[in-house]
Write a protein that holds these residues in place. Structure first.
Motif, PDB file in Angstrom:
ATOM      1  N   THR A  19     -27.518 -98.931  71.863  1.00  0.00           N
ATOM      2  CA  THR A  19     -28.535 -99.250  70.863  1.00  0.00           C
ATOM      3  C   THR A  19     -28.788-100.758  70.809  1.00  0.00           C
ATOM      4  O   THR A  19     -29.939-101.204  70.760  1.00  0.00           O
TER       5      THR A  19
ATOM      6  N   THR B 132     -37.264 -90.713  72.218  1.00  0.00           N
ATOM      7  CA  THR B 132     -35.963 -90.654  71.548  1.00  0.00           C
ATOM      8  C   THR B 132     -35.163 -89.461  72.042  1.00  0.00           C
ATOM      9  O   THR B 132     -33.982 -89.583  72.388  1.00  0.00           O
TER      10      THR B 132
ATOM     11  N   GLY C 148     -31.980 -93.969  69.024  1.00  0.00           N
ATOM     12  CA  GLY C 148     -31.405 -92.709  69.480  1.00  0.00           C
ATOM     13  C   GLY C 148     -29.941 -92.726  69.877  1.00  0.00           C
ATOM     14  O   GLY C 148     -29.152 -91.901  69.386  1.00  0.00           O
ATOM     15  N   PRO C 149     -29.511 -93.629  70.769  1.00  0.00           N
ATOM     16  CA  PRO C 149     -28.120 -93.573  71.226  1.00  0.00           C
ATOM     17  C   PRO C 149     -27.088 -93.723  70.110  1.00  0.00           C
ATOM     18  O   PRO C 149     -26.065 -93.027  70.104  1.00  0.00           O
ATOM     19  N   TYR C 150     -27.331 -94.613  69.151  1.00  0.00           N
ATOM     20  CA  TYR C 150     -26.354 -94.795  68.075  1.00  0.00           C
ATOM     21  C   TYR C 150     -26.283 -93.565  67.177  1.00  0.00           C
ATOM     22  O   TYR C 150     -25.204 -93.033  66.906  1.00  0.00           O
TER      23      TYR C 150
ATOM     24  N   GLY D 105     -27.379 -90.587  67.909  1.00  0.00           N
ATOM     25  CA  GLY D 105     -26.903 -89.478  68.731  1.00  0.00           C
ATOM     26  C   GLY D 105     -25.397 -89.522  68.951  1.00  0.00           C
ATOM     27  O   GLY D 105     -24.729 -88.485  68.948  1.00  0.00           O
TER      28      GLY D 105
ATOM     29  N   GLY E 221     -22.675 -95.366  71.952  1.00  0.00           N
ATOM     30  CA  GLY E 221     -24.037 -95.265  71.435  1.00  0.00           C
ATOM     31  C   GLY E 221     -24.483 -96.546  70.771  1.00  0.00           C
ATOM     32  O   GLY E 221     -25.634 -96.986  70.927  1.00  0.00           O
TER      33      GLY E 221
ATOM     34  N   THR F 258     -32.219 -90.476  74.612  1.00  0.00           N
ATOM     35  CA  THR F 258     -30.882 -90.354  74.035  1.00  0.00           C
ATOM     36  C   THR F 258     -30.045 -89.357  74.822  1.00  0.00           C
ATOM     37  O   THR F 258     -28.860 -89.579  75.092  1.00  0.00           O
ATOM     38  N   THR F 259     -30.659 -88.246  75.207  1.00  0.00           N
ATOM     39  CA  THR F 259     -29.943 -87.241  76.001  1.00  0.00           C
ATOM     40  C   THR F 259     -29.543 -87.808  77.355  1.00  0.00           C
ATOM     41  O   THR F 259     -28.417 -87.591  77.824  1.00  0.00           O
TER      42      THR F 259
ATOM     43  N   PHE G 279     -35.271 -95.490  72.294  1.00  0.00           N
ATOM     44  CA  PHE G 279     -34.055 -95.775  73.054  1.00  0.00           C
ATOM     45  C   PHE G 279     -33.066 -96.606  72.231  1.00  0.00           C
ATOM     46  O   PHE G 279     -31.865 -96.596  72.506  1.00  0.00           O
TER      47      PHE G 279
ATOM     48  N   GLN H  36     -32.247 -83.185  69.247  1.00  0.00           N
ATOM     49  CA  GLN H  36     -33.211 -83.828  70.146  1.00  0.00           C
ATOM     50  C   GLN H  36     -34.403 -82.906  70.416  1.00  0.00           C
ATOM     51  O   GLN H  36     -35.548 -83.362  70.506  1.00  0.00           O
TER      52      GLN H  36
END
Length: 383
Positions: A246, A22, A148-150, A152, A242, A26-27, A145, A168
């Motif tokens: 996601t 994550t 995390g993006p949403y 983040g 994000g 995400t980063t 994955f 993170q």
């Protein structure tokens, strides 16, 4: 050690993989979005992705070598600590050159983590449950994955990127503590066979399998390094980007759930289908201008990559001598690094010199190259 204890350790391992993936994933996804806010061009985005993946490629081979020669659990925990420190460093980044420098460290952290995580999973798993264990490994990191993006994107939009990077780092810190408390001391993984008899030549029968991954990873590199920045260029917010990522990774995760069925269906049929979905994705993304027009091709990409990733990993794992498993996973991840380096570097230059439309058109053909390699790969006798 009995199988019940191995399954118990695997459950903890999956949680640490989820947490670390994550943070790292995400980063990686949102870094192009952050770079675009600092004025990055398509070439800059490609260079940022390429720098990280050059380091990633080199370190996967070194990491695989180390895992076959030193105790694997200790190395896994050290590599997790490197990831935690790298996330914290990103909070001090405020220019493109600084992003390039720390992105190289992210390549190091990602390479060592993914090679170690996949190797530990394969090594700890009861042999007859290997496909199931690798499927759960894939589900663990794709869940990170997906979520995390949403989350983040929301955090970075509401509170800024400094807090995002710290969050993170905190996730990976929890992963490290959990590994120290619940895995270390319960199992020791150190090869006892002679390393003098273990050579890379034993992996030669897997050459076609590795080559099949190259067109896939070229497209993957564009997906991770260029497409998020492209969506920012056309006006989508970090939160919407994000969310789209996601959804894409969520689709990948749903496909991962069916890895055993895909393996039974056959590697050739599965990869043929994956190639078609990825080619359709790149064709449709050419006209992306809003959330919906990006969403459909990204879902197609999620289906295609969701098939390719676990099927290829299962194919390689089952054809690898046990004493070379770390090295084989290192080469596997190195192929990802090569594609994910060349894809953004060349793709960014094409998008700036011509257009993003031209880049995605070329990628349609690249995605279709999976077919002939997969056909040849599956016609090789099992090593």
């Amino acid at each position: 050690m009995d199988d019940a204890e191995r399954r118990s350790i695997l459950k903890v391992l999956y949680v640490t993989i989820f947490l670390t993936a994550t943070g790292l994933g995400t980063t990686t996804f949102l870094l192009p979005v952050y770079a675009e806010t600092l004025g990055a061009s398509y070439t800059d985005l490609g260079l940022i992705g390429a720098v990280g993946n050059v380091v990633y490629t080199a370190l996967t081979l070194i990491c695989g070598y180390m895992l076959d020669r030193y105790e694997k659990v200790s190395l896994y925990l050290v590599f997790t600590g490197i990831g935690m420190a790298t996330m914290a460093l990103f909070s001090f980044v405020s220019s493109i050159p600084q992003i390039l420098a720390v992105r190289a460290l992210l390549g190091l952290a990602s390479a060592t983590f993914w090679v170690a995580a996949s190797t530990l999973t394969a090594q700890i798993s009861p042999r007859e449950e290997l496909t199931q264990s690798l499927g759960r490994y894939n589900l663990a990191w794709i869940a990170g994955f997906t979520i995390g993006p949403y989350v983040g994107g929301l955090v970075s939009s509401l509170y800024g990127y400094t807090l995002f990077f710290y969050s993170q780092a905190a996730l990976i810190t929890v992963s490290l503590v959990l590994g120290l408390m619940r895995i270390r001391g319960r199992i020791e993984l150190l090869n006892v066979s002679s390393h003098g008899r273990a050579t890379l030549g034993e992996l030669r029968p897997l050459t076609l399998a590795y080559l099949t991954l190259i067109p896939f990873t070229l497209v993957l590199g564009i997906y991770m390094a260029i497409i998020p920045g492209h969506m920012k260029v056309v006006g989508l917010t970090a939160a919407i980007i994000g969310l789209l990522l996601t959804v894409t990774n969520g689709v990948r995760g749903l496909v991962f759930l069916n890895v055993q069925q895909l393996v039974k269906w056959g590697a050739w049929r599965s990869m043929f289908t994956a190639s078609l979905f990825m080619a359709a994705s790149m064709f449709l993304v050419r006209s992306g201008g809003d959330a919906m027009s990006f969403g459909i091709p990204l879902v197609f990409y999620g289906i295609g990559s969701g098939i390719m990733t676990p099927v290829a990993l299962d194919f390689i794992s089952k054809r690898t001598p046990e004493r070379l498993r770390g090295t084989a996973m290192g080469v596997h991840e190195a192929i990802y690094g090569i594609g994910m380096c060349l894809g953004p570097l060349i793709g960014g230059a094409i998008a700036d010199s011509y257009s993003a439309h031209t880049l995605y058109t070329i990628l349609v053909g690249v995605a279709l190259l999976i077919m002939p390699f997969a056909y040849l790969m599956t016609r090789e006798p099992k090593p």
